[in-house]
Design a protein around this motif. Structure first.
Motif, mmCIF file in Angstrom:
data_model
loop_
_atom_site.group_PDB
_atom_site.id
_atom_site.type_symbol
_atom_site.label_atom_id
_atom_site.label_comp_id
_atom_site.label_asym_id
_atom_site.label_seq_id
_atom_site.Cartn_x
_atom_site.Cartn_y
_atom_site.Cartn_z
ATOM 1 N N ALA A 1 0.759 -1.260 0.051
ATOM 2 C CA ALA A 1 0.075 0.062 -0.054
ATOM 3 C C ALA A 1 0.981 1.294 0.091
ATOM 4 N N ASN A 2 0.431 2.316 -0.736
ATOM 5 C CA ASN A 2 0.916 3.514 -0.578
ATOM 6 C C ASN A 2 0.133 4.641 -1.378
ATOM 7 N N TRP B 1 -2.893 1.766 -8.742
ATOM 8 C CA TRP B 1 -2.755 2.962 -7.785
ATOM 9 C C TRP B 1 -3.785 3.505 -7.031
ATOM 10 N N TYR B 2 -5.055 3.416 -7.728
ATOM 11 C CA TYR B 2 -6.309 3.809 -6.983
ATOM 12 C C TYR B 2 -6.263 2.712 -5.842
ATOM 13 N N ILE C 1 -4.028 3.463 -2.981
ATOM 14 C CA ILE C 1 -4.483 4.488 -2.352
ATOM 15 C C ILE C 1 -5.413 4.399 -1.019
ATOM 16 N N ALA C 2 -6.605 3.477 -1.560
ATOM 17 C CA ALA C 2 -7.570 3.308 -0.704
ATOM 18 C C ALA C 2 -7.143 2.293 0.632
ATOM 19 N N SER C 3 -6.030 1.231 0.151
ATOM 20 C CA SER C 3 -5.840 0.293 0.889
ATOM 21 C C SER C 3 -4.763 0.851 2.106
ATOM 22 N N THR C 4 -4.174 2.078 1.450
ATOM 23 C CA THR C 4 -3.334 2.636 2.695
ATOM 24 C C THR C 4 -4.012 3.366 4.237
ATOM 25 N N GLY D 1 -6.818 1.427 -11.249
ATOM 26 C CA GLY D 1 -5.494 2.451 -11.174
ATOM 27 C C GLY D 1 -5.982 3.228 -12.952
ATOM 28 N N PRO D 2 -5.156 4.122 -13.302
ATOM 29 C CA PRO D 2 -5.640 4.706 -14.430
ATOM 30 C C PRO D 2 -5.658 3.666 -15.740
ATOM 31 N N GLY D 3 -6.841 3.683 -16.401
ATOM 32 C CA GLY D 3 -7.014 2.868 -17.536
ATOM 33 C C GLY D 3 -6.812 1.277 -16.958
ATOM 34 N N ALA D 4 -6.752 1.010 -15.842
ATOM 35 C CA ALA D 4 -6.797 -0.399 -15.473
ATOM 36 C C ALA D 4 -8.067 -0.859 -14.969
#
Length: 519
Positions: free
Chosen positions: A188-189, A222-223, A226-229, A512-515
């Motif tokens: 996470a991050n 990434w998205y 972020i929530a995982s953090t 994530g972006p486009g994922a």
């Protein structure tokens, strides 16, 4: 265990107490890792004689191509194996990844403690930070430290213990909270770290088995991360405050009394702190200015990145050492703690002498981990497990949960995230793609399982170091103490993180972006 702790009779507490008792009846950690190494050698000979093997499509890291390979157990008890054990022992030790990282970082951290810089910062922290926020702050900083690769292990974990001590709380709880954030929340991050490009590169090679035109981007998870953090921070805080610290009971160790006799900072300490912080700020600005130009020598010369393959990330431990060392020397001279260079050098020597137990433990742990890799036992377990999952025939959310559990289980035997993914990605990414699931989703599920059991496996390369840190606050602690302390984090991280993925899949949210989730 204290009398207060013994009064707790819940089923979960009894289970954790049992884990601790059994674990602590094991031999000293140095002897235990030696036994692990011996058992690995014995099993390798047995399995090699039986011809135990497993086949699967694996990534050839030398050529970055996917090949069908058959992996056979390799014996350590034949002529070639014995020669390997004898000739590689020194290389295994000196090449043990955490060894250099820990010792280099401790040069700076040790001077920071001896000079009084860290204790003074902690006094200031206590004065301005509400007690109720210290746990989420420690867990959150642990998660965020992953952007600097393994730095959190050697810097934040011992400081987490000191921060809790400064608040009159059990230092083992602070150590556990920091360890949970750094290692249990490893993937996470809020920003893209070194893990993202590493895993996405392996995923891309696996994708090419079916689709040579498709790639997995470093930002593909990434998205979700972020929530995982925030999720891991919340879970880590609840587990620390309501399970781990109450079970530890009151701390009466020798390091608590007098360590922070007063939160009042003297005028000389205030001046020293101000000068040290100015020094730290100037150093930080200097590094930033060096990194800003597009052609900076601290960037990846091919991509311009400051993360993946960048000298900045490759030198982060040395930079952290200087970021602790130089301001601490300034603090020591201004405060009067250091009179001349002999005092500074003495502080560095003291820091190294305190690592004697860890160095001895690292030697044996390095041999065990090396033996396990040489014998191919971890790879065979992974491939056999993959064949089992494929044979179940289940799909949808249950399939992803099963894969998370499988990844968590395999992580108990193979500590390296990239090494496991090199084995698992060519198997599971194509398999799940044919079932309609995106490689980005498969990678997320793997990262959840891979992170959550880091904190309970002795095969995690920094596990031995954490045991040494724990012994500073409890001389009787051992593997059982650490595992029983960290097990609640592992269980609740695994449950909570898996549920987050279930919610993500239910609502069809982008990873994530486009994922997306599906092909």
């Amino acid at each position: 265990m204290t009398a207060e702790t013994k009064k707790k009779v819940s089923l979960f507490d009894r289970f954790l107490n049992g884990v601790e008792r059994v674990g602590n009846k094991l031999p000293h950690p140095i002897a235990l890792f030696a036994i692990f190494a011996a058992v690995t050698a014995l099993l390798s000979a047995i399995f090699a004689a039986m011809g135990v093997s497993a086949s699967g499509e694996l990534i050839n890291r030398a050529t970055n191509t996917v090949e069908m390979q058959t992996i056979t157990a390799v014996s350590l008890l034949n002529q070639k194996g014995v020669i390997y054990m004898l000739t590689s022992a020194v290389k295994n030790f000196t090449g043990f990844a955490p060894l250099g990282v820990v010792l280099v970082a401790m040069l700076g951290v040790g001077v920071a403690e001896t000079s009084g810089y860290i204790p003074t910062i902690l006094k200031r922290t206590v004065a301005v930070t509400p007690r109720s926020l210290i746990t989420p702050v420690v867990v959150f900083l642990g998660i965020m430290s992953n952007i600097a690769s393994d730095a959190g292990y050697v810097v934040l974990i011992p400081i987490g213990a000191l921060m809790f001590m400064a608040y009159g709380r059990h230092p083992m709880a602070g150590l556990a909270a920091a360890f949970a954030g750094v290692s249990g929340g490893f993937s996470a991050n809020l920003v893209i770290g070194t893990t993202d490009p590493l895993l996405s590169g392996i995923s891309t090679e696996a994708v090419h088995i079916l689709d040579a035109a498709r790639s997995v981007e470093p930002t593909s998870n990434w998205y979700f991360m972020i929530a995982s953090t925030f999720l891991i921070t919340i879970i880590g805080t609840i587990v620390t405050d309501y399970i781990v610290e109450p079970r530890l009971g009151k701390y009466n160790g020798k390091f608590l009394e007098g360590a922070f006799e007063s939160n009042q900072i003297t005028a000389k300490e205030q001046k020293a702190l101000r000068m040290a912080n100015i020094t730290l700020l100037v150093m930080t600005l200097l590094v930033v200015l060096i990194c800003l130009p597009a052609d900076s020598f601290m960037r990846n010369p091919k991509t311009g990145s400051l993360i993946a393959g960048a000298p900045l990330m490759q030198s982060i431990i040395v930079l952290i050492m200087f970021f602790f060392l130089i301001p601490s020397v300034v603090f020591g001279y201004v405060s009067g703690k250091f009179k001349d260079n002999k005092d500074v050098c003495g502080a560095m020597g003291k820091a190294m002498s305190s690592m004697g137990a860890y160095i001895a433990l690292a030697f044996v742990a390095a041999q065990f981990i090396s033996y396990f890799s040489y014998t191919k036992l971890g790879t065979i377990i992974a491939l056999k497990g993959a064949q089992f999952i494929e044979s179940t025939g289940i799909g949808g959310i249950p399939l992803m949960i099963l894969f998370i559990l499988f990844s968590a289980f395999i992580n108990l035997f193979m500590g390296s995230a990239s090494a496991k993914w090199t084995i698992l990605a060519p198997v599971f990414i194509p398999m799940f793609m044919l079932l309609g699931y995106s490689p980005e989703l498969t990678q997320v599920a793997y990262r959840i399982g891979d992170s959550t059991t880091n904190i309970i496996t002795p095969l995690m390369s920094y596990f031995a170091m954490i045991i040494v840190f724990a012994k500073e606050y409890d001389e009787n602690s051992g593997i059982g103490t650490l595992i029983s302390t960290m097990l609640p984090y592992s269980i609740f991280f695994l449950i909570g993180w898996s549920l987050l993925l279930v919610v993500w899949m239910f609502f069809g949210l982008p990873l994530g972006p486009g994922a997306g989730l599906f092909m």
